[in-house]
Design a protein around this motif. Structure first.
Motif, short mmCIF file in Angstrom:
data_model
loop_
_atom_site.label_atom_id
_atom_site.label_comp_id
_atom_site.label_asym_id
_atom_site.label_seq_id
_atom_site.Cartn_x
_atom_site.Cartn_y
_atom_site.Cartn_z
N ARG A 594 0.87 -1.18 0.00
CA ARG A 594 0.00 0.00 0.00
C ARG A 594 0.90 1.23 0.00
O ARG A 594 1.63 1.47 0.98
N VAL A 595 0.86 1.99 -1.07
CA VAL A 595 1.72 3.17 -1.23
C VAL A 595 0.87 4.29 -1.80
O VAL A 595 0.19 4.12 -2.81
N PRO A 604 6.40 16.06 -3.83
CA PRO A 604 5.54 14.90 -3.56
C PRO A 604 5.59 14.42 -2.11
O PRO A 604 6.64 14.45 -1.46
N VAL A 605 4.43 13.99 -1.65
CA VAL A 605 4.28 13.36 -0.33
C VAL A 605 3.99 11.88 -0.60
O VAL A 605 3.06 11.56 -1.35
N VAL A 606 4.79 11.00 0.00
CA VAL A 606 4.65 9.56 -0.23
C VAL A 606 4.54 8.85 1.11
O VAL A 606 5.35 9.07 2.02
N TYR A 607 3.54 8.00 1.22
CA TYR A 607 3.33 7.22 2.43
C TYR A 607 3.21 5.73 2.08
O TYR A 607 2.63 5.37 1.05
N GLY A 608 3.76 4.89 2.95
CA GLY A 608 3.45 3.47 2.95
C GLY A 608 2.46 3.22 4.06
O GLY A 608 2.38 4.00 5.03
N SER A 609 1.69 2.15 3.97
CA SER A 609 0.66 1.93 4.98
C SER A 609 0.30 0.47 5.10
O SER A 609 0.45 -0.31 4.15
N SER A 610 -0.20 0.11 6.27
CA SER A 610 -0.78 -1.22 6.47
C SER A 610 -2.23 -1.25 6.03
O SER A 610 -2.84 -2.32 5.98
N ALA A 611 -2.80 -0.09 5.69
CA ALA A 611 -4.24 0.03 5.47
C ALA A 611 -4.61 0.14 4.00
O ALA A 611 -4.01 0.90 3.25
N ASN A 617 -10.74 -1.01 7.27
CA ASN A 617 -9.38 -0.58 7.59
C ASN A 617 -9.35 0.82 8.18
O ASN A 617 -8.56 1.11 9.08
N LEU A 618 -10.17 1.68 7.64
CA LEU A 618 -10.11 3.09 8.04
C LEU A 618 -10.93 3.39 9.28
O LEU A 618 -10.68 4.40 9.95
N GLU A 623 -4.49 0.85 12.34
CA GLU A 623 -3.59 0.86 11.20
C GLU A 623 -2.65 2.05 11.32
O GLU A 623 -2.95 3.01 12.06
N VAL A 624 -1.56 2.00 10.61
CA VAL A 624 -0.69 3.18 10.53
C VAL A 624 -0.25 3.40 9.10
O VAL A 624 -0.12 2.46 8.32
N ALA A 625 -0.03 4.67 8.79
CA ALA A 625 0.62 5.07 7.53
C ALA A 625 1.88 5.84 7.92
O ALA A 625 1.86 6.65 8.86
N PHE A 626 2.97 5.56 7.21
CA PHE A 626 4.25 6.15 7.57
C PHE A 626 4.85 6.89 6.37
O PHE A 626 4.76 6.42 5.23
N PRO A 627 5.46 8.06 6.61
CA PRO A 627 6.02 8.82 5.50
C PRO A 627 7.35 8.24 5.04
O PRO A 627 8.14 7.74 5.84
N ILE A 628 7.58 8.30 3.75
CA ILE A 628 8.89 7.96 3.18
C ILE A 628 9.49 9.30 2.75
O ILE A 628 9.08 9.88 1.74
N GLN A 629 10.47 9.79 3.51
CA GLN A 629 10.91 11.17 3.36
C GLN A 629 12.28 11.37 2.71
O GLN A 629 12.41 12.30 1.90
N PRO A 630 13.31 10.60 3.04
CA PRO A 630 14.60 10.84 2.37
C PRO A 630 14.44 10.75 0.85
O PRO A 630 13.81 9.83 0.34
N ARG A 631 14.98 11.70 0.13
CA ARG A 631 14.75 11.77 -1.31
C ARG A 631 15.10 10.49 -2.06
O ARG A 631 14.34 10.05 -2.93
N PRO A 632 16.25 9.85 -1.77
CA PRO A 632 16.55 8.62 -2.51
C PRO A 632 15.52 7.52 -2.26
O PRO A 632 15.15 6.78 -3.19
N LEU A 633 15.04 7.41 -1.02
CA LEU A 633 14.05 6.39 -0.71
C LEU A 633 12.70 6.74 -1.33
O LEU A 633 11.97 5.86 -1.79
N LYS A 634 12.37 8.03 -1.33
CA LYS A 634 11.12 8.45 -1.95
C LYS A 634 11.14 8.16 -3.44
O LYS A 634 10.16 7.63 -4.01
#
Length: 684
Positions: A594-595, A604-611, A617-618, A623-634
Motif C-alpha cells: 500500500r503506497v 511529492p508526499v509519499v506514504y506506505g501503509s498497512s491500510a 481498515n479506516l 492501522e498506521v501510515a508512515f512517510p517515506i521522506q529521504p529523497r533517494p528512498l522516496k
C-alpha cells in the motif's frame, strides 16, 4: 447519472478471482505455474463462499439491506453471484480437462484415468488401497441407528449407493466415506510402475476402483464424491466476553468446521436423486448445488508443483538481495543511525527484519522490544527471537491479533508460546483488529536511550515475504520512533487518542488525513496548478474517499489507482470520473503493498501503509501510515512501487466504467513490473 455511483464489492471481488483464473489460462506462463494459478483460483473461490456468500445469505436471513457503498438487494445479489460463480467453475474444469491435463501429458506428466491403468499399475494401486486407505477410512452406514453424520467444512466425502444385506441382516441404501485430510488427494506412482514420465492418480479414482473392499458382501451401485463449504465467520460478541483467547478457542471448532452450509459440490455423474438427498440432509438450497467435472477440490492439485522436478516448467529461481547499505553489515543499529533503509520484498530479502530482532535479542544494551503480530507462525524465526529476547531479560511486548481470519489457531499457539517465555502478550483492542505492522526496539546509548523502528505494509511472516510484494522502512528517526512508542502505549494501556507527528493512525486520523490530502490536490487543480494522485492498495471501498476522488477528478486532478482486488469506484464516467484510471496488476508474486502518492505542487508526499482504503481498515482497525521522506528512498518507492506498475503491460488489467476488467493491450514487447524489479536486483 442513472447508473449507480459505486460498484458492488462482492462482484468486484469475484472479478478479481476471475482475473486469477485468467492467469492460469495465459499460455505465455510456464505450465506448472498455470496449474498453480488454477489451484489459487479454487482456493480463492472457497474463501469467497465461506465469507462473502455466507455474509450475503446472513443478510437475507436477517432481512438486512445494505446502506453503505452497496445498496443492492441481497437476494438479487446472491442470484448474480451464483450465476457468475457457476460460469467460473465451468471455466476452471474446462481449463483443467481440455487444456492443462493434455499440455502436461505433452510434457510427460500424466493423470491416469481408471480405464487407462495397465495390470501392473492396477495391482500397485490395489495394494496402496489396502495399505494406506483401508486402515484410516471409516465407512459410515446411514440407517435409524446411524443418522446422517456431521460433515466438516471442505472435507472430501463419498456417498455410496448400496444393495444387499450386511452380516446382521440389515439393508442399506446409502453410506458415507469421509476421507481424512492426511491422505493425499493425488497418488504419485513410483517410477518403475509409472512407465515413462511422471504419473499421478486421483485418490477419488482409487476409491472408486476399490470401493467394494469397504463393503464386503454388499453390491455397490454407485460412488460419488462431494464436498460442503460452510460459513466460517466467527460470530463473537466481544463486549460480552471476558477472555478473547478462551472464547476463540471455544468457537473455532464449532463455527469454522460446522457452520451453516453455503455450497455443495458433487461430481457431475451423481444421480439427481442422490444429489437431492444430500441437499436435504445438509440443508442446502438447490441453487447452491454445483456439479463439477473432476475432483471437487482443485486446490489439492497444488502438490503436483512440488512433486515434479521440472524447472523448465516453473518461474526461474531467484535469490532476494540485501540493499547495498546492509551488505556485510554486522551492526544494523550503526547502519540505521546513518540513515533510513527501504526494503521492497520479495526482491529485497526479509532477513534484515529478522536479523534486527535477533541482534536486539542478543544485545546487552537493548532494554525493550515491542512488536505487532498479525499473521506469524508460532515457530517462526521472529517468534524464536522474541522468546530469546525475553529469556535474556529484555522487556518484550507482543500485540497479537487473535482474530486474523483463518490464522486464529496459529495465533493462539503463538500467544501461548510467547507468554510461557515471559513475553507480555496483549490481544489488541476490543472491537478493533490490530492490523498495523510495527516493531520498536529501545536501546541504551550514551547517557540515554535511542529507539529503532520497522514499519511495513505486510506481515512479519518469513514465508509469505517470499511471494508477497510489500515495502518496509527501517529507521532510527527519533520523531518517528516516538510516534511508534505512543501507538504501542495506546494499544497496551488505556487512554485517549494520542497526538502523532509523522505517523498517521486509524481509526482516529487516517481517514481524515486521506480526505485532506485529496482535497489539497483538488484545490491545486482548481487554482490551475497540477493536481496528481497515485495510490496503490489491495482494496478501495470507502464511499467518502471515493466521492472525494470523484470531486478531484472533476476539478482536473489526474488520478491513477493500482487496486489489486475490490474496487467500488467507477472510473472513466463522463462528468464524474473522467480523469481516473484504475488498473489491477497480477503476476508471479501477490501484490500486497500500500503506497500513496500526492503531488503536493511539485514536492511529492509519499506514504506506505498497512491500510487499504476499505471501510473496515479506516474505521474498524488499528492501522498506521508512515512517510517515506529521504529523497533517494522516496524516488525508489515512486519508481518501484508505482511507476513500474503504471507501465505494466504483461499482467495489467484496466477497470472499465461498467465494472468489467479488460487486459491492457500489449504493444510491442510486454513490460512486467515484477520482471523489471527482479532484473534491477541482478548484478550489473
Amino acid at each position: 447519472m442513472s447508473e449507480p455511483r459505486y460498484l458492488n464489492r462482492e462482484l468486484s471481488l469475484l472479478a478479481f478471482h476471475r482475473r486469477v483464473l485468467a492467469m492460469a489460462e495465459d499460455e505465455s506462463l510456464p505450465l506448472l505455474e498455470r496449474l498453480r494459478f488454477l489451484c489459487i483460483s479454487s482456493s480463492n473461490l472457497d474463501e469467497f463462499f465461506e465469507v462473502r456468500v455466507a455474509a450475503v445469505k446472513q443478510k437475507i436471513a436477517l432481512r438486512v439491506r445494505e446502506t453503505g457503498v452497496d445498496k443492492a438487494d441481497p437476494v438479487a445479489l446472491l442470484q448474480a453471484l451464483r450465476q457468475r460463480v457457476r460460469a467460473m467453475i465451468d471455466d476452471q474444469y474446462r481449463l483443467l480437462n481440455a487444456d492443462l491435463i493434455p499440455a502436461l501429458a505433452g510434457e510427460g506428466i500424466y493423470f491416469l484415468r481408471r480405464d487407462h491403468w495397465n495390470a501392473r499399475q492396477r495391482a500397485w494401486l490395489a495394494d496402496y488401497m489396502r495399505q494406506w486407505v483401508l486402515p484410516v477410512v471409516t465407512p459410515l452406514s446411514i440407517d435409524p441407528a446411524h443418522p446422517f453424520p456431521r460433515i466438516a467444512n471442505k472435507n472430501l466425502h463419498f456417498i455410496v449407493s448400496l444393495h444387499g444385506k450386511d452380516a446382521f441382516g440389515r439393508s442399506h441404501r446409502y453410506a458415507l466415506i469421509p476421507i481424512p485430510r492426511t491422505l493425499p488427494r493425488l497418488v504419485k506412482l513410483p517410477d518403475e510402475v509409472a512407465g515413462e514420465g511422471v504419473a499421478f492418480v486421483f485418490l477419488s479414482s482409487v476409491i472408486h476402483a476399490f470401493v467394494g473392499d469397504l463393503f464386503p458382501g454388499l453390491t455397490v451401485e454407485g460412488c460419488y464424491q462431494f464436498r460442503v463449504t460452510r460459513d466460517t465467520e466467527l460470530y463473537i460478541d466481544e463486549e460480552e466476553m471476558e477472555d478473547l483467547k478462551r472464547e476463540l478457542q471455544g468457537r473455532l471448532e464449532q463455527q469454522r468446521r460446522f457452520g451453516r452450509a453455503v455450497r455443495l459440490e458433487v461430481s457431475d455423474n451423481c444421480p439427481e436423486a442422490v444429489a437431492e438427498y444430500l441437499c436435504r440432509q445438509l440443508q442446502v438450497e438447490a441453487e447452491d448445488l454445483y456439479r463439477v467435472n473432476g475432483p471437487v477440490n482443485l486446490h489439492r492439485l497444488e502438490s503436483v508443483y512440488d512433486d515434479v522436478s521440472r524447472p523448465d516448467l516453473k518461474f526461474p529461481d531467484f535469490t532476494p538481495v540485501l540493499p547495498a547499505r546492509l551488505e556485510d553489515a554486522e551492526d544494523y543499529f550503526a547502519v540505521l543511525r546513518r540513515g533510513e533503509v527501504l526494503l521492497h520484498h520479495p526482491y529485497d530479502a526479509f532477513t534484515p527484519v529478522v536479523d534486527l530482532v535477533r541482534q536486539a535479542a542478543a544485545d546487552p544494551d537493548v532494554l525493550a522490544i515491542r512488536q505487532t503480530l498479525y499473521r506469524t507462525a508460532s515457530r517462526s524465526a521472529i517468534a524464536d527471537a522474541l522468546v530469546q529476547a525475553a529469556r535474556n531479560g529484555k522487556e518484550v511486548t507482543a500485540v497479537i491479533e487473535l482474530r486474523a481470519r483463518f490464522d486464529e489457531a496459529d495465533n493462539i499457539r503463538l500467544a501461548e508460546r510467547l507468554y510461557q517465555a515471559g513475553v507480555h502478550v496483549v490481544y489488541g483492542v476490543v472491537g478493533y483488529k490490530t492490523h498495523a505492522k510495527m516493531l520498536l526496539i529501545v536501546r541504551r546509548e550514551g547517557k540515554g536511550v535511542r529507539r529503532y523502528v520497522h514499519l511495513g505494509t505486510g506481515n512479519y511472516h518469513e514465508i509469505t515475504a517470499r511471494f508477497y510484494t510489500d515495502i518496509g522502512l527501517l529507521s532510527a528517526d527519533p520523531v518517528l520512533a516516538e510516534d511508534v512508542q505512543r501507538v504501542f502505549l495506546q494499544l497496551t494501556g488505556l487512554g485517549h487518542a494520542v497526538a502523532l507527528n509523522k505517523l498517521v493512525q486509524a481509526p482516529f486520523g487516517l481517514h481524515c488525513f486521506l480526505l485532506d490530502r485529496i482535497q489539497r490536490e483538488t484545490e491545486l487543480a482548481r487554482q490551475g496548478r497540477k493536481g496528481r494522485i497515485i495510490a496503490r492498495m489491495n482494496g478501495l471501498e470507502d464511499p467518502e474517499i471515493i466521492d472525494a476522488l470523484y470531486a478531484a477528478s472533476q476539478a482536473g486532478v489526474r488520478i491513477d489507482l493500482i487496486v489489486r482486488g475490490i474496487c467500488c469506484l467507477r472510473p472513466g464516467v463522463e462528468g464524474l470520473s473522467e480523469n481516473i484510471r484504475v488498473r489491477s496488476v497480477l503476476g508471479r508474486f501477490l501484490e500486497h503493498s500500500r503506497v500513496f502518492y500526492f503531488g503536493n505542487d511539485g514536492d511529492p508526499v509519499v506514504y506506505g501503509s498497512s491500510a487499504d482504503w476499505l471501510i473496515r481498515n479506516l474505521h474498524r482497525r488499528v492501522e498506521v501510515a508512515f512517510p517515506i521522506q529521504p529523497r533517494p528512498l522516496k524516488r525508489q518507492a515512486i519508481r518501484e512501487a508505482l511507476r513500474y506498475y503504471l507501465r505494466d503491460t504483461a499482467g495489467a488489467w484496466e477497470l472499465r466504467s461498467d465494472g468489467e476488467y479488460r487486459r491492457v493491450r500489449r504493444r510491442g514487447r510486454p513490460f512486467s513490473a515484477q520482471a523489471q524489479l527482479l532484473a534491477d536486483r541482478q548484478p550489473q
